[in-house]
Design a protein around this motif. Sequence first.
Motif, short mmCIF file in Angstrom:
data_model
loop_
_atom_site.label_atom_id
_atom_site.label_comp_id
_atom_site.label_asym_id
_atom_site.label_seq_id
_atom_site.Cartn_x
_atom_site.Cartn_y
_atom_site.Cartn_z
N GLY A 149 12.44 -13.40 20.61
CA GLY A 149 13.20 -14.48 19.98
C GLY A 149 12.29 -15.46 19.24
N LEU A 150 12.72 -15.87 18.09
CA LEU A 150 11.99 -16.87 17.29
C LEU A 150 13.06 -17.74 16.67
N MET A 151 13.24 -18.92 17.25
CA MET A 151 14.32 -19.80 16.79
C MET A 151 14.27 -19.98 15.27
N THR B 175 17.66 -13.98 17.19
CA THR B 175 17.83 -15.10 18.12
C THR B 175 19.23 -15.69 17.99
N ASN C 230 18.31 -11.99 21.24
CA ASN C 230 17.67 -12.91 22.19
C ASN C 230 18.63 -14.03 22.55
N THR D 129 18.41 -17.51 24.77
CA THR D 129 17.51 -18.38 25.54
C THR D 129 18.30 -19.49 26.21
N LEU E 111 17.60 -22.70 27.69
CA LEU E 111 16.74 -23.87 27.94
C LEU E 111 17.59 -25.12 27.71
N PRO E 112 17.08 -26.30 28.11
CA PRO E 112 17.87 -27.50 27.79
C PRO E 112 18.10 -27.60 26.28
N THR E 113 19.30 -27.99 25.87
CA THR E 113 19.60 -28.14 24.44
C THR E 113 20.36 -29.45 24.23
N LEU E 114 20.32 -29.94 23.00
CA LEU E 114 21.03 -31.19 22.69
C LEU E 114 22.54 -30.95 22.67
N HIS F 105 7.79 -22.16 24.62
CA HIS F 105 7.86 -22.67 26.00
C HIS F 105 7.11 -21.76 26.97
N MET G 268 6.34 -32.29 25.37
CA MET G 268 7.47 -32.28 26.32
C MET G 268 7.07 -31.89 27.75
N ASN H 204 9.60 -29.38 30.19
CA ASN H 204 10.13 -28.40 29.22
C ASN H 204 9.02 -28.20 28.18
N ILE I 206 14.55 -37.60 26.66
CA ILE I 206 14.66 -36.74 25.49
C ILE I 206 15.08 -37.56 24.26
N VAL J 41 11.61 -33.72 17.59
CA VAL J 41 11.62 -32.36 18.15
C VAL J 41 12.93 -31.59 17.91
N GLY K 153 15.95 -29.30 16.78
CA GLY K 153 15.95 -28.04 16.07
C GLY K 153 16.34 -28.22 14.61
P1 NAD Z 1 17.62 -28.68 20.29
O1 NAD Z 1 17.65 -29.31 18.95
O2 NAD Z 1 18.88 -28.63 21.10
O3 NAD Z 1 16.49 -29.42 21.18
C1 NAD Z 1 15.19 -29.67 20.65
C2 NAD Z 1 14.15 -29.48 21.71
O4 NAD Z 1 14.37 -30.40 22.77
C3 NAD Z 1 14.21 -28.08 22.35
O5 NAD Z 1 12.90 -27.63 22.61
C4 NAD Z 1 14.95 -28.32 23.65
O6 NAD Z 1 14.59 -27.35 24.64
C5 NAD Z 1 14.54 -29.73 24.00
N1 NAD Z 1 15.57 -30.41 24.76
C6 NAD Z 1 16.85 -30.64 24.38
N2 NAD Z 1 17.51 -31.32 25.34
C7 NAD Z 1 16.63 -31.53 26.34
C8 NAD Z 1 16.70 -32.14 27.63
N3 NAD Z 1 17.83 -32.73 28.06
N4 NAD Z 1 15.59 -32.14 28.41
C9 NAD Z 1 14.46 -31.57 28.00
N5 NAD Z 1 14.31 -30.96 26.80
C10 NAD Z 1 15.38 -30.94 25.99
O7 NAD Z 1 17.01 -27.22 20.21
P2 NAD Z 1 17.15 -26.10 19.07
O8 NAD Z 1 15.90 -26.12 18.27
O9 NAD Z 1 18.49 -26.20 18.44
O10 NAD Z 1 17.05 -24.77 19.93
C11 NAD Z 1 18.11 -24.37 20.78
C12 NAD Z 1 17.50 -23.90 22.09
O11 NAD Z 1 16.69 -22.74 21.90
C13 NAD Z 1 16.59 -24.94 22.73
O12 NAD Z 1 16.81 -24.91 24.12
C14 NAD Z 1 15.20 -24.42 22.41
O13 NAD Z 1 14.24 -24.87 23.35
C15 NAD Z 1 15.43 -22.95 22.50
N6 NAD Z 1 14.38 -22.17 21.86
C16 NAD Z 1 14.60 -20.88 21.70
C17 NAD Z 1 13.62 -20.09 21.16
C18 NAD Z 1 13.85 -18.65 21.03
O14 NAD Z 1 13.00 -17.98 20.52
N7 NAD Z 1 14.96 -18.14 21.43
C19 NAD Z 1 12.44 -20.61 20.71
C20 NAD Z 1 12.25 -21.95 20.84
C21 NAD Z 1 13.23 -22.72 21.41
#
Ligand code: NAD
Length: 323
Positions: free
Chosen positions: A20-22, A43, A71, A73, A75-78, A150, A230, A235, A260, A267, A269
């Motif tokens: 995966g590569l966002m 992704t 892919n 993923t 992880l925490p997201t907004l 990450h 982070m 994270n 955050i 940071v 996306g």
């Molecule tokens: P986003 O805009 O939702 O968030 C930006 C960054 O802040 C991300 O790294 C996210 O993990 C982090 N974040 C958001 N809320 C948080 C919280 N409450 N606590 C801690 N950290 C927090 O992210 P995005 O760029 O739209 O990406 C969507 C998701 O995909 C994120 O979770 C990101 O980490 C993850 N991701 C995926 C890949 C992949 O290859 N699949 C690569 C990088 C990141």
Amino acid sequence: MINTRITELFGIEKPIIQGGLMWIARAELTAAVANAGGMGFMTALTFADPEGLREEIRKCRQMTDKPFGVNLTFLPTLTPPDYEGYIRVCIEEGVGFLETAGRNPEPYMEQIKSAGIKVLHKCTSVRHAQKAQKIGCDAIGIDGFEAAGHPGEDDVTSLILVPRTRDALDLPLVASGGFADGRGLAAALVMGADAVNMGTRFVATKEAPVHDNIKQAMVDHTELDTRLIMRTLRNTERVLHNTIADKVLEIEAKEGETKIEDIVPYVSGKVGKEMLDQGSLERGTLAAGQCMGLINDIPSVQELLDRIMADAEAAIRERYSLL
Ligand code: NAD
């Protein structure tokens, strides 16, 4: 030819995976990797909703008749993603392989496995790999500290993590973090992996759908040019060293708990996507691995994969001829 349990699992020719590569792992790159004999994962979260993913899967099918996967993923997201919806689309579109990452996929395993989808779960510690084996994953990706994005919170490099994981479980194993060339592939195989997963290396390819400045940045920077942001949020993300990464670190170094909300403008996306499209290196943060030190050109994906295979085979032959 190097056949492994991973080439057999996915039905591919080369033990090289584009994980995966966002924003970047879209149809163009994933199909290029598939056509070159590797395994590409597009992704899911790159697409605003499951229907966007469906469209991209269909587009990719028109560009290749070779296997590819998706892919997902956790992880925490907004904004909370509709994970079940993305999985439902994968099932409806006949996707055979998922790469899961970020968190234990257990809550979704029944939905995934009832459709016969094979799961490669990418994790960052031996204990998480053991858990993934227990819940029925078909293969494990282990992500060393060198990795972009990450890399977890344990800070163990691939040189330790790959053999430790190999010793701890029986599943097919993908080594990830620090891999960019044929020597790395040979080393990973010798350490007990069945394939390598590369991210940063694929950003510097002709087919990666990003601005040329971003590709060139992967060539111009070295292993010294990443920072870990982070960490205070548990994270941790490894990104390219720029003024924005320094700004985030400055905020994190302040007394008191970082939230955050304090760092979202840097940071998010959305900003990262603008950075990739416009090639503006100081706009936001950009995931990048230490393997930038090993990247010297911007080849096509086919050239890259052919070169890695030839160099890995030569490296293995040379080592054996020393015996
Ligand atoms: P986003 O805009 O939702 O968030 C930006 C960054 O802040 C991300 O790294 C996210 O993990 C982090 N974040 C958001 N809320 C948080 C919280 N409450 N606590 C801690 N950290 C927090 O992210 P995005 O760029 O739209 O990406 C969507 C998701 O995909 C994120 O979770 C990101 O980490 C993850 N991701 C995926 C890949 C992949 O290859 N699949 C690569 C990088 C990141």
